[in-house]
Structure formats: structure tokens, C-alpha cells
Design a protein around this motif. Sequence first.
Motif, PDB file in Angstrom:
ATOM      1  N   ALA A  30     -65.933  -7.684  23.523  1.00 15.08           N
ATOM      2  CA  ALA A  30     -65.430  -6.348  23.214  1.00 15.08           C
ATOM      3  C   ALA A  30     -63.996  -6.196  23.707  1.00 15.08           C
ATOM      4  CB  ALA A  30     -66.332  -5.291  23.848  1.00 15.08           C
ATOM      5  N   ASP A  31     -63.403  -5.053  23.387  1.00 19.33           N
ATOM      6  CA  ASP A  31     -61.994  -4.840  23.711  1.00 19.33           C
ATOM      7  C   ASP A  31     -61.743  -4.607  25.195  1.00 19.33           C
ATOM      8  OD1 ASP A  31     -63.171  -2.358  23.843  1.00 19.33           O
ATOM      9  OD2 ASP A  31     -61.742  -1.337  22.539  1.00 19.33           O
ATOM     10  N   ASP A  32     -62.797  -4.562  26.015  1.00 14.90           N
ATOM     11  CA  ASP A  32     -62.599  -4.472  27.460  1.00 14.90           C
ATOM     12  C   ASP A  32     -62.594  -5.842  28.115  1.00 14.90           C
ATOM     13  OD1 ASP A  32     -65.260  -5.135  27.169  1.00 14.90           O
ATOM     14  OD2 ASP A  32     -66.039  -3.525  28.437  1.00 14.90           O
ATOM     15  N   GLY A  33     -62.718  -6.903  27.292  1.00  9.51           N
ATOM     16  CA  GLY A  33     -62.658  -8.263  27.812  1.00  9.51           C
ATOM     17  C   GLY A  33     -63.996  -8.830  28.247  1.00  9.51           C
ATOM     18  N   PHE A  34     -65.064  -8.034  28.187  1.00 14.01           N
ATOM     19  CA  PHE A  34     -66.376  -8.496  28.600  1.00 14.01           C
ATOM     20  C   PHE A  34     -67.217  -8.918  27.397  1.00 14.01           C
ATOM     21  CE2 PHE A  34     -65.299  -5.629  32.187  1.00 14.01           C
ATOM     22  CZ  PHE A  34     -65.401  -6.552  33.225  1.00 14.01           C
ATOM     23  N   LYS A  35     -68.224  -9.736  27.680  1.00 11.75           N
ATOM     24  CA  LYS A  35     -69.178 -10.156  26.652  1.00 11.75           C
ATOM     25  C   LYS A  35     -70.445  -9.313  26.764  1.00 11.75           C
ATOM     26  CE  LYS A  35     -67.675 -14.999  26.317  1.00 11.75           C
ATOM     27  NZ  LYS A  35     -66.640 -14.967  27.370  1.00 11.75           N
ATOM     28  N   TYR A  36     -71.049  -9.041  25.612  1.00 12.80           N
ATOM     29  CA  TYR A  36     -72.251  -8.221  25.543  1.00 12.80           C
ATOM     30  C   TYR A  36     -73.264  -8.852  24.604  1.00 12.80           C
ATOM     31  CZ  TYR A  36     -69.301  -4.683  27.696  1.00 12.80           C
ATOM     32  OH  TYR A  36     -68.465  -4.025  28.552  1.00 12.80           O
ATOM     33  N   VAL A  37     -74.539  -8.600  24.874  1.00 12.84           N
ATOM     34  CA  VAL A  37     -75.579  -8.876  23.898  1.00 12.84           C
ATOM     35  C   VAL A  37     -75.679  -7.617  23.034  1.00 12.84           C
ATOM     36  CG1 VAL A  37     -78.015  -9.338  23.503  1.00 12.84           C
ATOM     37  CG2 VAL A  37     -76.822 -10.442  25.411  1.00 12.84           C
ATOM     38  N   ILE A  38     -75.349  -7.753  21.767  1.00  9.41           N
ATOM     39  CA  ILE A  38     -75.309  -6.611  20.866  1.00  9.41           C
ATOM     40  C   ILE A  38     -76.597  -6.538  20.056  1.00  9.41           C
ATOM     41  CG2 ILE A  38     -74.033  -5.444  19.029  1.00  9.41           C
ATOM     42  CD1 ILE A  38     -72.397  -5.776  21.544  1.00  9.41           C
ATOM     43  N   LYS A  39     -77.205  -5.356  20.031  1.00  6.04           N
ATOM     44  CA  LYS A  39     -78.332  -5.060  19.149  1.00  6.04           C
ATOM     45  C   LYS A  39     -77.793  -4.197  18.011  1.00  6.04           C
ATOM     46  CE  LYS A  39     -81.266  -6.851  22.189  1.00  6.04           C
ATOM     47  NZ  LYS A  39     -82.342  -6.044  22.779  1.00  6.04           N
ATOM     48  N   PHE A  40     -78.122  -4.570  16.779  1.00  2.00           N
ATOM     49  CA  PHE A  40     -77.476  -3.977  15.617  1.00  2.00           C
ATOM     50  C   PHE A  40     -78.351  -2.941  14.917  1.00  2.00           C
ATOM     51  CE2 PHE A  40     -75.567  -8.238  16.032  1.00  2.00           C
ATOM     52  CZ  PHE A  40     -74.236  -7.875  16.141  1.00  2.00           C
ATOM     53  N   ARG A  41     -77.719  -1.862  14.512  1.00  2.91           N
ATOM     54  CA  ARG A  41     -78.437  -0.793  13.814  1.00  2.91           C
ATOM     55  C   ARG A  41     -78.900  -1.236  12.430  1.00  2.91           C
ATOM     56  NH1 ARG A  41     -74.687   4.133  13.428  1.00  2.91           N
ATOM     57  NH2 ARG A  41     -76.273   4.847  11.970  1.00  2.91           N
ATOM     58  N   ASN A  99     -73.413   0.797  17.631  1.00  2.00           N
ATOM     59  CA  ASN A  99     -74.549  -0.048  17.978  1.00  2.00           C
ATOM     60  C   ASN A  99     -74.745   0.013  19.493  1.00  2.00           C
ATOM     61  OD1 ASN A  99     -75.057  -1.706  15.248  1.00  2.00           O
ATOM     62  ND2 ASN A  99     -72.856  -1.434  15.532  1.00  2.00           N
ATOM     63  N   ILE A 100     -75.547  -0.873  20.040  1.00  3.13           N
ATOM     64  CA  ILE A 100     -75.757  -0.875  21.488  1.00  3.13           C
ATOM     65  C   ILE A 100     -75.503  -2.269  22.028  1.00  3.13           C
ATOM     66  CG2 ILE A 100     -78.233  -1.460  21.534  1.00  3.13           C
ATOM     67  CD1 ILE A 100     -78.546   0.779  23.651  1.00  3.13           C
ATOM     68  N   GLY A 101     -74.927  -2.323  23.220  1.00  3.31           N
ATOM     69  CA  GLY A 101     -74.663  -3.598  23.871  1.00  3.31           C
ATOM     70  C   GLY A 101     -75.152  -3.592  25.297  1.00  3.31           C
ATOM     71  N   LEU A 102     -75.616  -4.750  25.753  1.00  6.81           N
ATOM     72  CA  LEU A 102     -75.989  -4.949  27.151  1.00  6.81           C
ATOM     73  C   LEU A 102     -75.075  -6.023  27.732  1.00  6.81           C
ATOM     74  CD1 LEU A 102     -78.788  -4.124  25.590  1.00  6.81           C
ATOM     75  CD2 LEU A 102     -79.812  -4.716  27.787  1.00  6.81           C
ATOM     76  N   HIS A 103     -74.530  -5.730  28.895  1.00  8.74           N
ATOM     77  CA  HIS A 103     -73.615  -6.678  29.534  1.00  8.74           C
ATOM     78  C   HIS A 103     -74.261  -8.058  29.619  1.00  8.74           C
ATOM     79  CE1 HIS A 103     -70.024  -7.425  32.048  1.00  8.74           C
ATOM     80  NE2 HIS A 103     -70.793  -8.357  32.575  1.00  8.74           N
ATOM     81  N   PHE A 104     -73.549  -9.059  29.160  1.00  4.40           N
ATOM     82  CA  PHE A 104     -74.064 -10.425  29.137  1.00  4.40           C
ATOM     83  C   PHE A 104     -74.050 -11.002  30.542  1.00  4.40           C
ATOM     84  CE2 PHE A 104     -73.147 -15.069  28.472  1.00  4.40           C
ATOM     85  CZ  PHE A 104     -74.426 -15.399  28.047  1.00  4.40           C
ATOM     86  N   LEU A 105     -75.220 -11.377  31.041  1.00  2.23           N
ATOM     87  CA  LEU A 105     -75.345 -11.932  32.385  1.00  2.23           C
ATOM     88  C   LEU A 105     -75.154 -13.447  32.311  1.00  2.23           C
ATOM     89  CD1 LEU A 105     -78.447  -9.893  33.644  1.00  2.23           C
ATOM     90  CD2 LEU A 105     -76.019  -9.299  33.787  1.00  2.23           C
ATOM     91  N   SER A 106     -73.930 -13.858  32.429  1.00  2.00           N
ATOM     92  CA  SER A 106     -73.604 -15.274  32.293  1.00  2.00           C
ATOM     93  C   SER A 106     -74.295 -16.105  33.361  1.00  2.00           C
ATOM     94  CB  SER A 106     -72.088 -15.460  32.395  1.00  2.00           C
ATOM     95  OG  SER A 106     -71.737 -16.823  32.276  1.00  2.00           O
TER      96      SER A 106
END
Length: 263
Positions: A30-41, A99-106
Amino acid sequence: MAAPEIRQVKVTRYITPLREGGSLPAIAEADDGFKYVIKFRGAGHGVKALIAELLGGEIARALGLKVPEIVYAELDEAFGRTEGDEEIQDLLRESRGLNIGLHFLSGAINFDPVAVQVDRELASKIVWLDAFITNIDRTFRNTNMLLWHKELWIIDNGASFYFHHSWNQWEKQARTPFPYIKDHVLLPQADMLDETDRQFRSILTDEVLRAITGLIPDTWLQWEQTEESPEQIREVYFSFLKTRLANSGIFINEAKNARDATV
């Protein structure tokens, strides 16, 4: 308790699909530089799975359980046009908007109930949560928990609140004993359900439940199968949770009986 806040980010890069189940979530940046697990509508259960993810996750967080940060994840019209996979391209096209995203726990690993023993208090808290939100999907087959920095994190609450897929008789559904709890992966260790019930009932006040249901965006509440307004739909979710909490003894007894039958 302060009202929860959900940040909004814009998805800038699709990284890879997570081909688990039929909903095709994905890791994206995302534009904040973090990765997310995205669930799509645009996936199978549509916005209702996103609502379940949001409500389940934020209720778990309010109860002190470990949940990755949840964000609203926006896809603009141009996103995904260069994706080579036609199925994914169609999914992204149908998912434009919020949509919704959860912070990706690397570096996190899937929870293995054979290899890792969860203490009885934490097990009871997670079993209580899933009985409360009617989550049918935290089983030995699919634990939907991760180990990250030696702590247990809850993910994937999208199969919760299954009453909303039919959207009728919510009052009856709020009082269900939830027999699916017999398949819960942590049920054998969950021998503190009465203590947990007393603690959690004191935490989940009307104010807390209303703040959490108030997080559901209007754009997720434009349902073709109902004439109810977004405000009315939110009120049903709030009333469902309030009624279920007031009748928690029903699902607590079901879980205790199921546990007695297995240990």
C-alpha cells in the motif's frame, strides 16, 4: 475504552495471491509502504465476508487478543489492468473501491496444534470469541492462527456471522448454541469458559459494541437483497451482538458439553 480507529490505505502493488479457499486473498503493498493481506469485495461472499473480518477482528482486539492491524484498502479503477491471470484480473475489477487489509506478519508460521500447546486461559478466550461471533472456521483442518514472535495471532474471521448470508431471523440466530464449536481446534484446552465469560461480558459494553459496528463503511452496506438502509443494517449487527452477549450462557454450555464429550 476509546473508539477503535481504522486507517485507510491505497493499494499500490499486487504481489501474490494466497490460493487458500475460493476467495483468492492476496499479499499487496500500500501507499504507506507496508504489506497487507487483502480480502476483496469481489470474491465469493462479497462485502459480507469483509464485514465479518472487520467485526470479528475488532471484537477480538477489544478483548485483548492478538490481531494484525486492520485497514480499509482502496483499489482504484486502474489497479490490476496489467495482471496476467484473467481470474485475478476479474477479481480486481470487481473489487474496485473499499476492501479490507490485515497487516502482513512477515515470517509468521501457521499454528500447528500438534507442535504447540496453548495455555488454558488463552484457549478459553479464543473459543469464547469464536462461539460469540459464530466463526465456523478455526478447526484442526484450518486453524486460522499464526505464530509470530512467539505469540499466537488470530487471522481470518471472514466465516463468522453466518446469519447475515440469509439475513432473516437474526433474533433466533443470536440465541443459537452454535454446535460447530465441537470442531474448534482449541476446545480441548478451553476449561476456563465460565471465568472468561464473566470477564468478556464486562468488557463488551453497549458502547464498545456500537463503536465496533459503527466501523462498517456505508459502501459495504448497499445490499441488493434488502431495502434496509446502512444505518438499519448496522443496527441489526449491533442488536445481534448485544442479544448474543446477553444469552452467552447458551453457547458457553454448548462449548462445555462439547468439550466434556471429547476429553
